[in-house]
Design a protein around this motif. Structure first.
Motif, mmCIF file in Angstrom:
data_model
loop_
_atom_site.group_PDB
_atom_site.id
_atom_site.type_symbol
_atom_site.label_atom_id
_atom_site.label_comp_id
_atom_site.label_asym_id
_atom_site.label_seq_id
_atom_site.Cartn_x
_atom_site.Cartn_y
_atom_site.Cartn_z
ATOM 1 N N ASP A 65 0.855 -1.179 0.000
ATOM 2 C CA ASP A 65 0.000 0.000 0.000
ATOM 3 C C ASP A 65 0.890 1.228 0.000
ATOM 4 O OD1 ASP A 65 -2.345 -1.445 0.130
ATOM 5 O OD2 ASP A 65 -2.492 -1.347 2.315
ATOM 6 N N ARG A 66 0.807 2.000 -1.068
ATOM 7 C CA ARG A 66 1.560 3.244 -1.060
ATOM 8 C C ARG A 66 1.072 4.140 0.074
ATOM 9 N NH1 ARG A 66 1.276 5.666 -6.886
ATOM 10 N NH2 ARG A 66 1.807 7.500 -5.627
ATOM 11 N N ARG A 67 1.905 5.046 0.477
ATOM 12 C CA ARG A 67 1.647 5.964 1.590
ATOM 13 C C ARG A 67 0.241 6.571 1.527
ATOM 14 N NH1 ARG A 67 5.536 9.744 4.540
ATOM 15 N NH2 ARG A 67 6.862 7.935 4.130
ATOM 16 N N GLY A 68 -0.486 6.477 2.636
ATOM 17 C CA GLY A 68 -1.824 7.046 2.723
ATOM 18 C C GLY A 68 -2.930 6.120 2.269
ATOM 19 N N ARG A 69 -2.583 4.935 1.799
ATOM 20 C CA ARG A 69 -3.587 4.014 1.261
ATOM 21 C C ARG A 69 -3.680 2.761 2.123
ATOM 22 N NH1 ARG A 69 -2.146 4.377 -5.251
ATOM 23 N NH2 ARG A 69 -1.500 6.557 -5.205
ATOM 24 N N GLY A 70 -4.868 2.167 2.133
ATOM 25 C CA GLY A 70 -5.041 0.893 2.813
ATOM 26 C C GLY A 70 -4.551 0.929 4.246
ATOM 27 N N ASP A 71 -3.620 0.040 4.568
ATOM 28 C CA ASP A 71 -3.127 -0.091 5.934
ATOM 29 C C ASP A 71 -1.819 0.636 6.189
ATOM 30 O OD1 ASP A 71 -5.268 -1.801 6.690
ATOM 31 O OD2 ASP A 71 -4.268 -3.482 5.699
ATOM 32 N N SER A 72 -1.334 1.396 5.202
ATOM 33 C CA SER A 72 -0.083 2.136 5.396
ATOM 34 C C SER A 72 -0.340 3.464 6.084
ATOM 35 C CB SER A 72 0.607 2.374 4.045
ATOM 36 O OG SER A 72 1.165 1.178 3.540
ATOM 37 N N GLY A 73 0.695 3.985 6.729
ATOM 38 C CA GLY A 73 0.604 5.275 7.379
ATOM 39 C C GLY A 73 0.711 6.420 6.391
ATOM 40 N N ASP A 74 0.649 7.637 6.902
ATOM 41 C CA ASP A 74 0.650 8.811 6.028
ATOM 42 C C ASP A 74 1.234 10.001 6.784
ATOM 43 O OD1 ASP A 74 0.253 10.293 3.765
ATOM 44 O OD2 ASP A 74 -1.873 10.644 4.111
ATOM 45 N N THR A 75 2.479 9.890 7.181
ATOM 46 C CA THR A 75 3.125 10.942 7.961
ATOM 47 C C THR A 75 3.267 12.211 7.135
ATOM 48 O OG1 THR A 75 4.391 9.240 9.132
ATOM 49 C CG2 THR A 75 5.139 11.518 9.350
ATOM 50 N N ALA A 76 2.835 13.327 7.700
ATOM 51 C CA ALA A 76 2.969 14.625 7.029
ATOM 52 C C ALA A 76 4.328 15.255 7.365
ATOM 53 C CB ALA A 76 1.832 15.542 7.466
ATOM 54 N N PRO A 77 4.831 16.150 6.493
ATOM 55 C CA PRO A 77 4.256 16.565 5.209
ATOM 56 C C PRO A 77 4.637 15.579 4.109
ATOM 57 C CG PRO A 77 6.259 17.801 5.604
ATOM 58 C CD PRO A 77 6.039 16.955 6.842
ATOM 59 N N TYR A 78 3.800 15.533 3.070
ATOM 60 C CA TYR A 78 4.089 14.651 1.944
ATOM 61 C C TYR A 78 5.211 15.233 1.073
ATOM 62 C CZ TYR A 78 3.795 12.051 -2.383
ATOM 63 O OH TYR A 78 4.119 11.281 -3.465
ATOM 64 N N ALA A 79 6.023 14.338 0.535
ATOM 65 C CA ALA A 79 7.010 14.693 -0.484
ATOM 66 C C ALA A 79 7.256 13.443 -1.322
ATOM 67 C CB ALA A 79 8.316 15.177 0.139
ATOM 68 N N VAL A 80 7.538 13.636 -2.597
ATOM 69 C CA VAL A 80 7.800 12.496 -3.470
ATOM 70 C C VAL A 80 8.986 11.689 -2.942
ATOM 71 C CG1 VAL A 80 8.390 11.782 -5.811
ATOM 72 C CG2 VAL A 80 6.840 13.706 -5.461
ATOM 73 N N GLU A 81 9.954 12.374 -2.354
ATOM 74 C CA GLU A 81 11.121 11.677 -1.810
ATOM 75 C C GLU A 81 10.728 10.654 -0.757
ATOM 76 O OE1 GLU A 81 12.349 15.340 -3.738
ATOM 77 O OE2 GLU A 81 10.834 14.922 -2.197
ATOM 78 N N ARG A 82 9.655 10.954 0.003
ATOM 79 C CA ARG A 82 9.206 9.996 1.015
ATOM 80 C C ARG A 82 8.684 8.718 0.347
ATOM 81 N NH1 ARG A 82 10.866 14.023 2.786
ATOM 82 N NH2 ARG A 82 12.684 12.782 2.242
ATOM 83 N N GLU A 83 8.046 8.854 -0.809
ATOM 84 C CA GLU A 83 7.546 7.657 -1.514
ATOM 85 C C GLU A 83 8.694 6.815 -2.047
ATOM 86 O OE1 GLU A 83 4.026 6.650 -2.811
ATOM 87 O OE2 GLU A 83 3.219 8.634 -3.319
ATOM 88 N N VAL A 84 9.773 7.458 -2.471
ATOM 89 C CA VAL A 84 10.962 6.704 -2.888
ATOM 90 C C VAL A 84 11.526 5.945 -1.692
ATOM 91 C CG1 VAL A 84 13.321 6.881 -3.792
ATOM 92 C CG2 VAL A 84 11.489 8.294 -4.772
ATOM 93 N N GLU A 85 11.543 6.597 -0.539
ATOM 94 C CA GLU A 85 12.024 5.939 0.678
ATOM 95 C C GLU A 85 11.105 4.789 1.083
ATOM 96 O OE1 GLU A 85 13.994 10.098 2.359
ATOM 97 O OE2 GLU A 85 12.206 9.267 3.311
ATOM 98 N N ASP A 86 9.798 4.952 0.876
ATOM 99 C CA ASP A 86 8.856 3.871 1.165
ATOM 100 C C ASP A 86 9.180 2.641 0.318
ATOM 101 O OD1 ASP A 86 7.621 5.775 2.756
ATOM 102 O OD2 ASP A 86 5.924 6.077 1.395
ATOM 103 N N LEU A 87 9.392 2.863 -0.976
ATOM 104 C CA LEU A 87 9.729 1.755 -1.862
ATOM 105 C C LEU A 87 11.048 1.120 -1.442
ATOM 106 C CD1 LEU A 87 9.347 -0.029 -4.315
ATOM 107 C CD2 LEU A 87 10.166 1.853 -5.764
ATOM 108 N N ALA A 88 12.000 1.934 -1.046
ATOM 109 C CA ALA A 88 13.284 1.399 -0.568
ATOM 110 C C ALA A 88 13.082 0.505 0.650
ATOM 111 C CB ALA A 88 14.242 2.536 -0.237
ATOM 112 N N ALA A 89 12.177 0.902 1.548
ATOM 113 C CA ALA A 89 11.917 0.104 2.743
ATOM 114 C C ALA A 89 11.292 -1.236 2.391
ATOM 115 C CB ALA A 89 11.002 0.882 3.694
ATOM 116 N N VAL A 90 10.386 -1.248 1.409
ATOM 117 C CA VAL A 90 9.777 -2.514 0.976
ATOM 118 C C VAL A 90 10.821 -3.404 0.315
ATOM 119 C CG1 VAL A 90 8.022 -3.559 -0.493
ATOM 120 C CG2 VAL A 90 7.507 -1.456 0.753
ATOM 121 N N ILE A 91 11.678 -2.812 -0.512
ATOM 122 C CA ILE A 91 12.749 -3.590 -1.145
ATOM 123 C C ILE A 91 13.658 -4.201 -0.091
ATOM 124 C CG2 ILE A 91 14.827 -3.397 -2.575
ATOM 125 C CD1 ILE A 91 13.331 -1.357 -4.287
ATOM 126 N N GLU A 92 13.964 -3.444 0.950
ATOM 127 C CA GLU A 92 14.797 -3.968 2.039
ATOM 128 C C GLU A 92 14.098 -5.137 2.735
ATOM 129 O OE1 GLU A 92 17.902 -4.591 4.581
ATOM 130 O OE2 GLU A 92 17.852 -3.324 2.785
#
Length: 268
Positions: A65-92
């Motif tokens: 679930d990308r940030r803000g969707r389903g069961d994932s969190g949605d820490t503010a403020p939003y930035a595209v860089e945070r979504e890249v970090e989210d994907l990095a965390a899933v890859i890890e």
């Protein structure tokens, strides 16, 4: 493609750099593949889950679930860089190096992640919606601000309608018809994240993709609008060594049964 699959699904959480919990499902056995959804899609969306099931006979599939969707969190403020970090965390969480597939704006996100050097072994994309050439619909210059305004005021249905018509160029009757369909409730559940996809796409111009150095496959549908077909060709030409692949009879709402064998061959 062998469609014999395991149905065992394990749910997990990866923690992004800003502490946001990113929920994912893991299914199957084999080399890891991470699926990155587009606008208003998440891991339990029927077509998304279907692709995970179809690939799980040969791969360990991580749908998140990308940030803000389903069961994932949605820490503010939003930035595209945070979504890249989210994907990095899933890859890890998937072992530290994976194959990645991205859909639409999720494909644009995956391209950015690859350009920034995330440990992606192979990258497959379906119709990243960059806009090139003349004579095609283009979103209003203030579309990101308008989507953010609608989302912030809780007008999720209006945000979906605006996204479909003003941003994507669909006829006005399309959201009116969709309001009567069961899928509308699913879309409204994540419509507040539409500004995130708008931020990822920016002005929809094709970015510099010369830093994407992983083997890349760009897939599109032969029945998709000309703008999307142009984008498939342009991305395949812009990424060093990439190749394009057009699916007969398909459009942006691609059949996962048609797409899955193409992805499986490439990821193998």
């Amino acid at each position: 493609m062998n469609t014999t699959t395991t149905t065992t699904v394990t749910t997990g959480r990866a923690v992004s750099d800003d502490g946001t919990a990113i929920a994912y499902d893991r299914t199957g056995e084999g080399p890891p593949v991470v699926l990155v959804g587009g606008a208003m899609s998440w891991r339990s969306f029927p077509t998304f889950a279907e692709l995970a099931r179809l690939l799980s006979g040969r791969f360990t599939v991580y749908g998140y679930d990308r940030r803000g969707r389903g069961d994932s969190g949605d820490t503010a403020p939003y930035a595209v860089e945070r979504e890249v970090e989210d994907l990095a965390a899933v890859i890890e969480a998937a072992g530290g190096s994976t194959r990645v597939w991205g859909l639409s704006s999720g494909a644009a996100l995956a391209l950015r992640a690859a350009a920034e050097g995330l440990p992606i072994e192979r990258l497959a994309l379906y119709e990243p919606p960059f806009l090139l050439g003349e004579g095609i619909h283009r979103p209003p210059a203030d579309h990101h601000e308008r989507l953010a305004e609608l989302a912030a005021s809780g007008r999720r249905g209006e945000a979906i309608s605006y996204f479909m018509t003003a941003v994507m160029g669909a006829p006005a009757f399309v959201p009116l018809v969709m309001r009567l369909m069961p899928v509308w409730k699913r879309l409204k559940a994540v419509a507040h994240t539409l500004p995130y996809d708008a931020a990822i796409m920016g002005d929809y111009a094709l970015p510099d993709l010369s830093e994407v150095t992983v083997p890349t496959l760009v897939v599109g549908g032969e029945k998709s609008p000309e703008s999307l077909r142009r984008a498939v060709t342009a991305v395949a030409e812009a990424v060093p060594g990439a190749r394009g692949h057009m699916l007969a009879g398909q459009n942006h709402n691609v059949s996962m049964k048609v797409l899955a064998p193409v992805l499986a061959d490439f990821f193998s």
